[in-house]
Every structure is written in C-alpha cells, then in structure tokens.
Write a protein that holds these residues in place. Structure first.
Motif, PDB file in Angstrom:
ATOM      1  N   ALA A   1      25.983  -5.746 -32.394  1.00 21.83           N
ATOM      2  CA  ALA A   1      26.492  -6.694 -33.379  1.00 21.83           C
ATOM      3  C   ALA A   1      26.144  -8.129 -32.996  1.00 21.83           C
ATOM      4  O   ALA A   1      25.750  -8.936 -33.845  1.00 21.83           O
TER       5      ALA A   1
ATOM      6  N   ALA B 114      27.790  -1.045 -28.883  1.00 20.69           N
ATOM      7  CA  ALA B 114      28.056  -1.482 -30.254  1.00 20.69           C
ATOM      8  C   ALA B 114      28.284  -2.988 -30.316  1.00 20.69           C
ATOM      9  O   ALA B 114      27.800  -3.660 -31.237  1.00 20.69           O
TER      10      ALA B 114
ATOM     11  N   ASN C  21      26.847   9.870 -27.499  1.00 18.99           N
ATOM     12  CA  ASN C  21      28.114  10.563 -27.672  1.00 18.99           C
ATOM     13  C   ASN C  21      27.902  12.065 -27.843  1.00 18.99           C
ATOM     14  O   ASN C  21      28.681  12.883 -27.325  1.00 18.99           O
TER      15      ASN C  21
ATOM     16  N   ALA D  44      22.093   0.122 -32.526  1.00 20.97           N
ATOM     17  CA  ALA D  44      23.201   0.380 -31.606  1.00 20.97           C
ATOM     18  C   ALA D  44      24.026   1.575 -32.060  1.00 20.97           C
ATOM     19  O   ALA D  44      24.411   2.420 -31.248  1.00 20.97           O
ATOM     20  N   THR D  45      24.286   1.662 -33.359  1.00 19.37           N
ATOM     21  CA  THR D  45      25.046   2.800 -33.878  1.00 19.37           C
ATOM     22  C   THR D  45      24.313   4.109 -33.614  1.00 19.37           C
ATOM     23  O   THR D  45      24.910   5.115 -33.214  1.00 19.37           O
ATOM     24  N   GLY D  46      23.008   4.117 -33.837  1.00 15.18           N
ATOM     25  CA  GLY D  46      22.219   5.322 -33.579  1.00 15.18           C
ATOM     26  C   GLY D  46      22.222   5.714 -32.120  1.00 15.18           C
ATOM     27  O   GLY D  46      22.363   6.900 -31.782  1.00 15.18           O
TER      28      GLY D  46
ATOM     29  N   GLU E  27      31.223   1.488 -26.596  1.00 11.97           N
ATOM     30  CA  GLU E  27      31.780   0.285 -27.220  1.00 11.97           C
ATOM     31  C   GLU E  27      30.945  -0.936 -26.866  1.00 11.97           C
ATOM     32  O   GLU E  27      30.646  -1.782 -27.730  1.00 11.97           O
TER      33      GLU E  27
ATOM     34  N   CYS F 157      24.528   4.939 -29.877  1.00 15.40           N
ATOM     35  CA  CYS F 157      25.873   5.434 -29.549  1.00 15.40           C
ATOM     36  C   CYS F 157      26.055   6.872 -30.016  1.00 15.40           C
ATOM     37  O   CYS F 157      26.642   7.701 -29.303  1.00 15.40           O
ATOM     38  N   ALA F 158      25.567   7.179 -31.205  1.00 13.26           N
ATOM     39  CA  ALA F 158      25.720   8.534 -31.739  1.00 13.26           C
ATOM     40  C   ALA F 158      25.000   9.554 -30.866  1.00 13.26           C
ATOM     41  O   ALA F 158      25.533  10.634 -30.570  1.00 13.26           O
TER      42      ALA F 158
ATOM     43  N   SER G 234      22.707  -3.838 -35.186  1.00 16.27           N
ATOM     44  CA  SER G 234      23.813  -2.878 -35.253  1.00 16.27           C
ATOM     45  C   SER G 234      23.355  -1.477 -35.612  1.00 16.27           C
ATOM     46  O   SER G 234      23.916  -0.485 -35.126  1.00 16.27           O
ATOM     47  N   GLU G 235      22.351  -1.360 -36.476  1.00 14.15           N
ATOM     48  CA  GLU G 235      21.871  -0.031 -36.849  1.00 14.15           C
ATOM     49  C   GLU G 235      21.326   0.705 -35.633  1.00 14.15           C
ATOM     50  O   GLU G 235      21.626   1.890 -35.418  1.00 14.15           O
TER      51      GLU G 235
END
Length: 264
Positions: free
Chosen positions: A120, A116, A136, A128-130, A113, A132-133, A125-126
């Motif tokens: 932002a 992410a 995870n 960060a999303t990658g 979190e 995190c994925a 964000s792109e």
C-alpha cells in the motif's frame, strides 16, 4: 501518502517513492519480491537476500548508519524495522529523513501484514495481495504437518537465545504441530537456563547457527555433546527462522522436511 504511525505520529511520505534505502533484511527481501528491486538504492550490511542486493551500497549495520553516504543517496524513503532498530528509527526521524518503520511480527500472519502495508505504501497493492495469498496457501499447507513433539529452539546470537510466548517463531512451531518447551514463558526472546531445558525434556532440538558458517551441523553436534545432550538435532542454514521476510515460509517447509527425515 498521509498516515499516522503509533510511534512517530502523523507522517507524510512520497506517494511513489523511487529512491528507497532499506535498513532491514525482511523489508529488502520483500521489496524485491514485489518487483521493486530497481528502486532500492542502499541497504544494511545484513541485507543479502536476494543476491541482487549485494551490489548495492552498504549504508548501515543493523543499528549504526554511515550518515554521509545515506544523505548522498538522496532517498525519498528510508525503511526500517522496529525492535532493536528503535533508537535508530527515532534518530532518522529527528534528522528529518522520510522514514517508515515496519513492525516486528508477533505471528507469521504479521509477516503477511507487513507485505500488505509495504504494498500500500509503495503503490503495488495488487502485487502484495497476490504474494500474501501465495505465501498464506503455503503456510496453511503446513498446519499440523508434524507430530506434537516437544522441541527446544536455540538461536546462536553470540550465545543461546530462544523464543517464548508472543513471538512469531513460537506461533509458527505451534502451527506445525510442535510444542515449544518455553511456549508459556512471558518473554518473546530470552536467554534460557540450559539446566531448565533439560528439566523440560525436549524430544528434539532445533538449532539455528549464525549465517554463512562452515560445517554448521558438525559444530552443533559438538556443542550438544559438550553439554551432555543426546537429543535428536535439526540444524537450519542460519538466519532462517530468525528472518521474517517472505522466505520464512520456504524455510518452514525445509524445517518440516528435515524433521520428517529424522529417525525417532
């Protein structure tokens, strides 16, 4: 970027901060992991991951700031954690510095979190999303990777500290399949009664020394011997389970490997 923070109220921070001072090790590591290392112009004395941070000016300890140096760096964003840095956070805010606090996670998902949120805040964000994925996926691969052994975890923070209910470390141990002997204790981090540790009959001790200590395994073995403890022992590299940046998941993988290598 306009947002409302639970503690500080309405905030207006730069949309594309270019001069960032990070006073929290987990934040500093995250910035570099997101490809933002060139924006970091100052750090705390405890920010040493990755190695590229070591060339940056040291602006603070964990709770004290060199104010003249901080102001000379002209940051357009100061990043800090909550927890023990809470009072410093309010002082930075009182002085009018553009500060944003990243919360102490209560589970490993809180680490994701935070990544992410930083993505932002900083317009990536792109990335960060990658990140995190990927993290995870590694974390999910560790689900119930170990037998349900009872474990006692000890951090050396100038004395023994362990983790109880509501801490990200307790949740991570549970995720691995382990049973923290203080899982029901109603305090996230506390100084344990060592006699109570014995009464709870752990099958394994996980010991985390202070970082950069020589021969940590030998010293941990000597400490347990002084207490009269004969439990199987795993020793981390120091500041690994206590570190809640992206590397936390790599450290969990290493912990699983060490425990699997023990002869019970």
């Amino acid at each position: 970027m306009k947002l409302t923070h639970d503690w500080l109220g309405p905030l207006e921070l730069p949309d594309n901060a270019r001069r960032i001072v990070s006073l929290a090790p987990n934040v500093t590591e995250t910035l570099f992991a997101l490809g933002l290392g060139e924006r970091v112009v100052g750090r705390s004395a405890f920010c040493y991951r990755p190695a590229a941070t070591l060339s940056l000016p040291v602006v603070s300890s964990y709770t004290r700031v060199r104010w003249e140096l901080l102001e000379s760096l002209q940051p357009d964003l100061v990043l800090i954690s909550t927890g023990v840095q809470r009072e410093l956070l309010f002082e930075l805010h009182r002085r009018g510095l553009p500060v944003f606090p990243v919360p102490l996670p209560q589970s490993p998902y809180g680490i994701l979190e935070n990544i992410a949120v930083l993505g932002a805040l900083l317009g990536v964000s792109e990335a960060a999303t990658g990140l995190c994925a990927r993290l995870n996926e590694r974390y999910q691969a560790l689900h119930r990777a170990l037998p349900p052994r009872r474990v006692y975890l000890e951090f050396d923070l100038g004395g023994p500290i362990t983790a109880g209910r509501g801490s990200y470390v307790d949740e991570a141990l549970r995720h691995l399949g382990l049973q923290n002997i203080f899982a029901e204790h109603p305090q996230s981090y506390f100084q344990p009664d060592l006699a109570e540790v014995v009464r709870r009959e752990p099958a394994l001790v996980i010991y985390e020394p202070k970082p950069h200590r020589s021969r940590p395994l030998e010293k941990a073995q000597r400490l347990l011997a002084e207490r009269g403890w004969k439990y199987p022992l795993v020793v981390t590299g120091g500041d690994e389970l206590a570190h809640y940046g992206p590397l936390f998941f790599e450290y969990l993988e290493a912990l699983v490997g060490q425990i699997r290598g023990l002869a019970f």
